[in-house]
Every structure is written in C-alpha cells, then in structure tokens.
Write a protein that holds these residues in place. Structure first.
Motif, PDB file in Angstrom:
ATOM      1  N   HIS A 173       3.690  -2.211  11.741  1.00 48.70           N
ATOM      2  CA  HIS A 173       4.185  -2.174  10.197  1.00 48.70           C
ATOM      3  C   HIS A 173       4.430  -3.341   9.615  1.00 48.70           C
ATOM      4  N   ASP A 208       2.326   1.150   6.514  1.00 43.22           N
ATOM      5  CA  ASP A 208       2.108   1.947   7.304  1.00 43.22           C
ATOM      6  C   ASP A 208       0.789   2.351   7.670  1.00 43.22           C
ATOM      7  N   ALA A 246       7.037   7.418  12.599  1.00 46.04           N
ATOM      8  CA  ALA A 246       6.924   7.447  11.015  1.00 46.04           C
ATOM      9  C   ALA A 246       7.606   8.334  10.316  1.00 46.04           C
ATOM     10  N   ARG A 275       4.534   9.048   5.107  1.00 43.24           N
ATOM     11  CA  ARG A 275       4.330   8.016   6.208  1.00 43.24           C
ATOM     12  C   ARG A 275       3.599   8.370   7.181  1.00 43.24           C
TER      13      ARG A 275
END
Length: 301
Positions: A173, A208, A246, A275
C-alpha cells in the motif's frame, strides 16, 4: 505468504534508525497508509480538532537522509528469502523488493523508493513523525517509513489477523503511494472536498488497489539475477489475511470502535468494505488501469 528461500534480499535502498529528534525540511505532505496514527487523526476530525495539534511533534533538528545509528534494526542480517520468512524487518525489505520487481514490469520509468525502518520517532523530509503515526510515505524524500512494532498494534488494537500477507499488504500500500507520486497524482489527495467521496479517500483506495495488483503478480514475478520468483503461490488464507488488514483500518470501523459513532464526512481513507473491494479488484485483474478510483462513480462503501 512465504518468500522463496532462493531469493536474495537487496538492502541497498534501506536505512534504519532508532529514536531520534524531530525537525524536518517540511517539504511535501506525508501520506499515511490508513493505519496507526489514523486513529488519532480520525478522532480529531470527528471532534472538529486540527489533527496537527494532536499528532506528536519533535523538537528542532535537521533532516538527515540516512540518519542510521547503532540502535536501529540491523539490515545486514537480511540476506535471503528464509530471513524474510523468519524476521519481520527482513520481510518488510523483501516485500519492497518484490513490489519493485512487479512495478518495474508494469510501469515504464518506475524508480525504486527508499525504505526506512525506525523505532520511536524519525526525521523525514515531510517533518518529524513518531510510531503513533504508523507506516507512511513521504514524497519529499521518496521514502516509505515503517516501525516494525506497528504490526503488532495492527493485531492488538485494530483486530487484524497477524498473517504475513496482512503485513505485506501494508508495505505494498505504501509503495502504491510511491507509484501515485511517480504518476503525478498523489497531490490530488489534498485537493477538492473531503469525506467519503473525497479525493483523500480515493487516493487511499487506489493505493489499496495497487497493493492488490502487486499480490496478483507476486508469486509469478522472478527476481532479476536469481531467476526465482520472489514469493511462493498465495493461498486463500493469505488473501484473507490481507483483507483482514484492509478491513481493520476502514474509517467506519475505527470511528465506531473509538467513539461509537460513524461520520462519513470526516473520512480520509475509506470504509472497511471499500478498502477490501479495491484490494480485491487489483488482485483479481492485475491491471493498474482498473484502479482509477478518481473516476469511479461507486466506491463500494
């Protein structure tokens, strides 16, 4: 996810330090991974407080692009994929190697960011930061910063699973923010309205998605010079670990746990569902062009 023991860890872009003074050149704005210090920021925004008044700040000092000292993590112990499987600091560096390998093939003109492992606090080109801020990327020095102690916080305070891909997702990320920096889109996070549909959220969700793109190729990309893949094939559990990480850092989940209320107008990183969706979209397609969150009408919140 398991690293191929035959891969060699390249530490040439990595530096390490222990605690340090504050200060910094103030060049650029650090972009977080939606973790760690996000809890502080979300609570501050929810209460109508300037986050700059509650984030830790250090004293005066000069930015040092290396700044390594004897109390830092010893990167020389990171040599092979076996070390990455056994030692968290080595896993962070090896994951960075893997992400570099993937994006070097996907993006013309890709250049590697630096990695800085630190503890307690660190001086950056974006200003001082502490462990409380969590992992982040600073465009001012093209560096992704990680305090390894954060990954236990991710489990203990944010409820993430502790699997390797949950940790590697965080690295991918932050490298996603570096890709945005190279693309010239990272600054969009500071533009336009905020909230659940704002550019800050769209910037984080794209990172993401870029993390998912890395996961798509991680087990089939070979390391130059060794001719072995960086990682062994992903399992269903690996993907669940990444999705757990996430989900655990979604704005809605953090707000609910910290204040008992959810306020989408103050979101900066996106909901847990969004996410997870965008990581999955990157992983499913392996196509960075499918990560255009800025044009998406539905962020899948």
């Amino acid at each position: 996810m398991t690293f191929n023991e035959g891969m060699r860890i390249d530490t040439s872009t990595t530096s390490s330090s222990g605690g340090g003074g504050g200060g910094g050149g103030g060049r650029g704005i650090a972009v977080g991974g939606g973790i760690g210090g996000l809890l502080i920021v979300v609570v501050a925004l929810f209460l109508g407080v300037d986050p700059g008044t509650v984030l830790p700040q250090g004293g005066a000092g000069q930015y040092d692009s290396q700044g390594a000292d004897s109390s830092g993590f010893d990167v020389s112990q990171c040599k092979t994929g076996k070390d990455a499987n056994d030692i968290l600091g080595c896993r962070i560096i090896a994951t960075g190697n893997s992400v570099d390998g993937v994006w070097s093939q996907l993006m013309q003109g890709y250049t590697r960011p630096k990695i800085r492992l630190f503890s307690n606090q660190v001086q950056t080109a974006c200003g001082p930061a502490t462990t409380d801020v969590g992992p982040f990327y600073c465009p001012g020095d093209k560096t992704a910063y990680f305090d390894t102690s954060f990954f236990q916080v991710l489990v203990d305070q944010f409820g993430s699973s502790g699997g390797p891909l949950a940790q590697e997702y965080v690295v991918a990320h932050e490298f996603g923010h570096h890709v945005q920096d190279l693309q010239g889109t990272l600054g969009r996070a500071q533009q336009g309205p905020g909230g659940a549909e704002g550019n800050s959220v769209r910037t984080e969700l794209q990172a993401d998605c870029y993390g998912g793109v890395w996961a798509h190729y991680a087990a089939i990309t070979k390391q130059e010079g060794t001719d072995v893949t960086f990682l062994e094939p992903l399992t269903d559990k690996d993907i669940q670990d990444a999705l757990s990480a996430a989900s655990s850092v979604g704005d809605d989940r953090i707000q609910q746990s910290s204040s008992g209320r959810v306020n989408p107008e103050s979101w900066t990183h996106g909901s847990s569902a969004a996410r997870q969706y965008w990581f999955t979209e990157g992983y499913r397609t392996g196509d960075p062009s499918q990560c255009d969150t800025f044009s998406a009408q539905d962020l899948h919140e």
